[in-house]
Design a protein around this motif. Structure first.
Motif, PDB file in Angstrom:
ATOM      1  N   PRO A   1       0.848  -1.217   0.000  1.00 44.72           N
ATOM      2  CA  PRO A   1       0.000   0.000   0.000  1.00 44.72           C
ATOM      3  C   PRO A   1       0.876   1.256   0.000  1.00 44.72           C
ATOM      4  CG  PRO A   1       0.070  -0.964   2.187  1.00 44.72           C
ATOM      5  CD  PRO A   1       0.943  -1.834   1.334  1.00 44.72           C
ATOM      6  N   ILE A   2       1.355   1.588  -1.154  1.00 48.95           N
ATOM      7  CA  ILE A   2       2.362   2.641  -1.304  1.00 48.95           C
ATOM      8  C   ILE A   2       1.770   4.029  -1.056  1.00 48.95           C
ATOM      9  CG2 ILE A   2       1.917   2.888  -3.779  1.00 48.95           C
ATOM     10  CD1 ILE A   2       4.957   3.191  -4.166  1.00 48.95           C
ATOM     11  N   ARG A   3       2.574   4.929  -0.515  1.00 50.66           N
ATOM     12  CA  ARG A   3       2.158   6.324  -0.395  1.00 50.66           C
ATOM     13  C   ARG A   3       2.043   6.898  -1.811  1.00 50.66           C
ATOM     14  NH1 ARG A   3       6.036   7.993   4.035  1.00 50.66           N
ATOM     15  NH2 ARG A   3       4.688   7.045   5.590  1.00 50.66           N
ATOM     16  N   PRO A   4       0.917   7.527  -2.160  1.00 48.34           N
ATOM     17  CA  PRO A   4       0.743   8.010  -3.547  1.00 48.34           C
ATOM     18  C   PRO A   4       1.888   8.918  -3.979  1.00 48.34           C
ATOM     19  CG  PRO A   4      -1.315   8.172  -2.347  1.00 48.34           C
ATOM     20  CD  PRO A   4      -0.281   7.771  -1.342  1.00 48.34           C
ATOM     21  N   GLY A   5       2.289   8.732  -5.224  1.00 49.25           N
ATOM     22  CA  GLY A   5       3.298   9.621  -5.805  1.00 49.25           C
ATOM     23  C   GLY A   5       4.735   9.213  -5.523  1.00 49.25           C
ATOM     24  N   THR A   6       4.951   8.011  -4.954  1.00 45.61           N
ATOM     25  CA  THR A   6       6.324   7.632  -4.602  1.00 45.61           C
ATOM     26  C   THR A   6       6.795   6.379  -5.361  1.00 45.61           C
ATOM     27  OG1 THR A   6       5.614   6.302  -2.695  1.00 45.61           O
ATOM     28  CG2 THR A   6       6.034   8.625  -2.289  1.00 45.61           C
TER      29      THR A   6
ATOM     30  N   PHE B   1      13.801  11.152  -7.370  1.00 48.43           N
ATOM     31  CA  PHE B   1      12.459  11.334  -6.813  1.00 48.43           C
ATOM     32  C   PHE B   1      12.110  12.823  -6.820  1.00 48.43           C
ATOM     33  CE2 PHE B   1       9.941  11.860  -2.708  1.00 48.43           C
ATOM     34  CZ  PHE B   1       8.728  11.606  -3.321  1.00 48.43           C
ATOM     35  N   VAL B   2      10.985  13.150  -7.433  1.00 49.35           N
ATOM     36  CA  VAL B   2      10.527  14.536  -7.455  1.00 49.35           C
ATOM     37  C   VAL B   2       9.193  14.587  -6.698  1.00 49.35           C
ATOM     38  CG1 VAL B   2       9.900  16.477  -8.933  1.00 49.35           C
ATOM     39  CG2 VAL B   2      11.586  14.807  -9.726  1.00 49.35           C
ATOM     40  N   ASP B   3       9.153  15.345  -5.643  1.00 52.08           N
ATOM     41  CA  ASP B   3       7.940  15.409  -4.817  1.00 52.08           C
ATOM     42  C   ASP B   3       7.281  16.764  -5.053  1.00 52.08           C
ATOM     43  OD1 ASP B   3       5.991  14.966  -3.008  1.00 52.08           O
ATOM     44  OD2 ASP B   3       7.239  15.178  -1.236  1.00 52.08           O
TER      45      ASP B   3
ATOM     46  N   GLN C   1      -1.034   8.562 -14.412  1.00 48.64           N
ATOM     47  CA  GLN C   1      -1.658   9.854 -14.043  1.00 48.64           C
ATOM     48  C   GLN C   1      -0.942  10.453 -12.847  1.00 48.64           C
ATOM     49  OE1 GLN C   1      -5.829   8.781 -13.706  1.00 48.64           O
ATOM     50  NE2 GLN C   1      -6.190   9.278 -15.856  1.00 48.64           N
ATOM     51  N   SER C   2       0.249  10.969 -13.124  1.00 44.38           N
ATOM     52  CA  SER C   2       1.112  11.464 -12.056  1.00 44.38           C
ATOM     53  C   SER C   2       2.018  12.539 -12.628  1.00 44.38           C
ATOM     54  CB  SER C   2       1.938  10.282 -11.527  1.00 44.38           C
ATOM     55  OG  SER C   2       3.099  10.721 -10.888  1.00 44.38           O
TER      56      SER C   2
END
Ligand code: SF4
Length: 709
Positions: free
Chosen positions: A232-237, A584-586, A316-317
């Motif tokens: 259950p990954i943190r969205p966007g990572t 990684f771009v947050d 979709q990110s």
């Protein structure tokens, strides 16, 4: 005692009389199921799955089963309409009048403001022959460079990632890989609801032979419930997780060195980058325990053949293209490209998203040619009989950049074909204002009214699926025949006929000499694709019907190719794939005190995209009639929200009301809502864009939830 003996009435399935069954291909998702339309007295009255079809083996999902009802909906558009003046009501018009007004306005806008002041926004729904025809008209006639399709909202990141890694678009794998893989890892893909017949293929493969299934998804989807391991990954990572998996594979020597050395470039830079992404570092960002990351990396890395699939959770990110490249990296270092059971397979969205990528010329020129390549411009200019200097030397705006260009006053006219941006684009209220700024909007679609069609100055009624003949290409590059089964309503014409008629009205009839038919367009496609990766030159309509579709490349004399790159030769000039170092771009909107929840969106099994079809089908709409929001039960209890209570979702863009479903399917701090409803998800979404693909990050924005009473 039998129920019948107690006097109950058993369900009786009414027997339908059918005059004939017409073989075709489903017009919803990209699975590409073979489907037969039952026709009685010239009307579509039933469907059935094609028993021996290589894709669906007789099965259909809920949407496919009810597809004939979409044809018979009462508000099918049967005649053109015109708005007198800017604000008058739309009134019925003849085709001559509607085409003359459209041609006149297109000419006026292009002469006054320049060729690019007209934008064309297309779809993934029409046939490949129609895409080719539209591309020829737009690139070879209208000459606007602001031409794109709604596939930028769903597949652009997959296209971009494939191009960066392999040198070309084109999914390398196929469905047969489900039957041969030793490990399946699914990223942001809920096959069970979004591609149900592929879920059936996967389940069937698992019943025959167990292999590990790993699902990476922030939500406990139906597919996650089938998984051996759910992350259950943190969205966007995603990129961090993928880099960490590569880190473990390289650190523990599980890579396929021989493959990577022979068929890729960039290994050292890539290895240096992922060496920083230790599982412990990734745990802090992704929320996945380091031990789990190692476990998954070992399962994937040690499998003789491993398969990765993904859908919108990756695409979709704001870094969707990087996510795709990261999946490809993983496949390349382990040699899982081009071999049975080993692939990196993007599961496509719309029924013909692939066809538009191949031949619509929306992002280039037909046959995966690029505007940036002088040889490609020259080949197509010769083939079409146009001056090659007429072509722009690089691609124009993507759909998501076209709308802001209208807002800035750079685009004055728009032609919208078989798509509904008033529901599908992020930030609906802004989209409405943008469309209101246009001097001229023409909408071409199969129903009236629709959310976007209601704003048009001219409306052109189109024939829909099974009312015309042509082809679709599915996720595994299988070209499928879509046969005409019934006549379109009223005066509606096929999109192909509308494109050719508009070309003639604009004095561009030379592009479509004689009577322009789907067969003629297909012949040009066969010719223009000869020798290209997406080679159709060996495909005929007769073979498509006989074989249930053919997978390109299919040069003359062949019957298709199940997998790309089996010879290890990629499409970059040196024949090698690229290993791409990724950081990684947050950069997404994050929850804060005012908007404490992260909103994720997705599809439900009953509906299709903006509900233009499924919202009209009682047997689908009644099972999913309202907007709902899934919220963790602990969050709901904290806010005093009861199950089935109506709540208000509020973002910085807008608000929507939804029925609350407290559940453990989403974790604390996250909420999920389906994207299909015009009054729903995209009133809230922000849609920051991926820098490579220009695809919006529909799945990540911050909201707060309020009780309505
Ligand atoms: Fe149609 Fe897709 Fe369902 Fe197959 S899985 S019947 S292609 S909607």
């Amino acid at each position: 005692m039998l129920l019948r003996e107690k006097g109950s009435k058993p369900i009786a399935i009414p027997r339908k009389e059918i005059d004939r069954w017409i073989y075709t291909t489903c017009g919803y998702c990209s699975t590409g199921c073979g489907i037969e339309v039952g026709v009685k007295d010239g009307r579509a009255v039933s469907v059935r799955g094609t028993a021996d079809h290589p894709v669906n083996r007789g099965k259909l999902c809920l949407k496919g089963i009810h597809e004939f009802e979409a044809i018979n909906a009462p508000d099918r558009a049967g005649h053109p309409m015109i708005r007198d003046g800017a604000d008058g009501p739309l009134r019925r018009a003849s085709w001559d009048e509607a085409l003359a007004r459209t041609a006149g306005e297109f000419k006026r806008i292009q002469e006054r403001y320049g060729r690019d002041a007209l934008a064309v926004v297309s779809t993934g729904q029409i046939y490949t022959e129609e895409f080719y025809t539209l591309g020829k008209l737009v690139r070879g006639g209208l000459g606007t460079n602001n031409y794109d399709g709604n596939t930028t909202l769903c597949m652009a990141s997959a296209v971009s990632g494939y191009k960066r890694s392999f040198g070309s678009d084109g999914p390398p794998g196929c469905y047969d890989d489900f039957d041969r893989t030793e490990c399946l890892i699914a990223f942001g893909s809920n096959l069970s609801e979004c591609h149900p017949v592929l879920y059936y293929r996967l389940k069937t493969a698992l019943e025959r032979r167990r292999f590990p299934v790993i699902v990476v998804d922030p939500r406990v989807t139906m597919l996650a419930q089938l998984a051996d391991i759910h992350l259950p990954i943190r969205p966007g990572t995603d990129v961090v997780l993928l880099n960490a998996l590569a880190n473990v594979i390289l650190a523990e020597g599980m890579e396929d060195q021989a493959f990577a050395l022979a068929h890729t470039t960039g290994f050292e830079d890539f290895a240096r980058t992922v060496s920083r992404f230790t599982p412990e570092y990734a745990e802090g960002i992704t929320g996945i325990p380091a031990g789990r990351i190692r476990e998954v990396a070992r399962i994937y890395g040690r499998a003789g053949a491993a398969m990765a699939i993904w859908t919108m959770g990756i695409n979709q990110s704001t870094h969707g293209s990087d996510g795709v490249a990261a999946i490809n990296n993983l496949a390349l270092i382990t040699g899982n490209v081009g071999k049975p059971g080993g692939s990196s397979l993007s599961i496509t969205g719309q029924c013909n998203a692939m066809g538009t990528r191949e031949f619509s010329s929306a992002s280039g020129l037909p046959g995966y040619r690029q505007l940036e390549n002088p040889a490609h411009r020259s080949e197509i200019a010769r083939f079409w009989g146009v001056d090659e200097t007429f072509f722009p030397e690089k691609r124009g705006l993507a759909m998501t950049d076209i709308f802001p260009a209208v807002e800035r006053g750079e685009i004055k006219g728009m032609w919208v074909i078989a798509t509904n941006p008033m529901t599908s684009m992020p930030d609906t209220d802004r989209v409405r204002e943008i469309l209101g700024k246009l001097e001229f909007l023409v909408v071409q679609d199969v129903y009236f009214p629709g959310e976007t069609a209601a704003l048009a100055h001219v409306f052109l009624p189109a024939a829909m699926w099974a009312e015309k003949t042509g082809t679709f290409t599915n996720t595994e590059r299988r070209v499928g025949l879509v046969r005409k089964a019934v006549e379109p309503p009223g005066e509606a014409k096929s999109d192909l006929d509308i494109f050719a008629a508009l070309a003639r009205a604009m004095g561009l009839g030379r592009l479509f000499p004689g009577e322009w038919t789907a067969e003629k367009a297909f012949d040009e496609i066969r010719e223009v694709s000869r020798g290209r990766l997406c080679d159709y030159s060996g495909i005929t309509y007769e073979e498509l019907a006989a074989r249930g579709g053919i997978q390109w490349p299919s040069p003359s004399g062949s019957h298709g190719t199940p997998r790309l790159y089996a010879d290890g030769l990629f499409q970059h000039a040196d024949g090698k794939a690229r290993l791409i170092p990724l950081e990684f771009v947050d950069d997404n909107e994050r929850p804060d005190e005012s908007y404490p929840f992260l909103l994720n969106t997705g599809r439900v099994i009953e509906h299709w995209h903006t509900r233009t079809k499924t919202g009209r089908i009682g047997n689908l709409d009644k099972f999913s009639p309202v907007l709902y929001v899934e919220m963790n039960g602990r969050d709901a209890a904290r806010l005093g929200i009861e199950a089935m209570e109506t709540v208000r979702l509020i973002s910085r863009r807008g608000e929507a009301e939804a029925v609350c479903l407290p559940t453990e399917r989403v974790g604390p701090g996250s909420v999920f809502t389906p994207f299909h409803f015009a009054w729903g998800a995209n009133k809230l979404s922000l849609g920051l864009l991926d820098p490579h693909s220009r695809q919006p990050a529909f799945k990540q924005c911050a909201v707060r939830i309020e009780k309505t009473r």
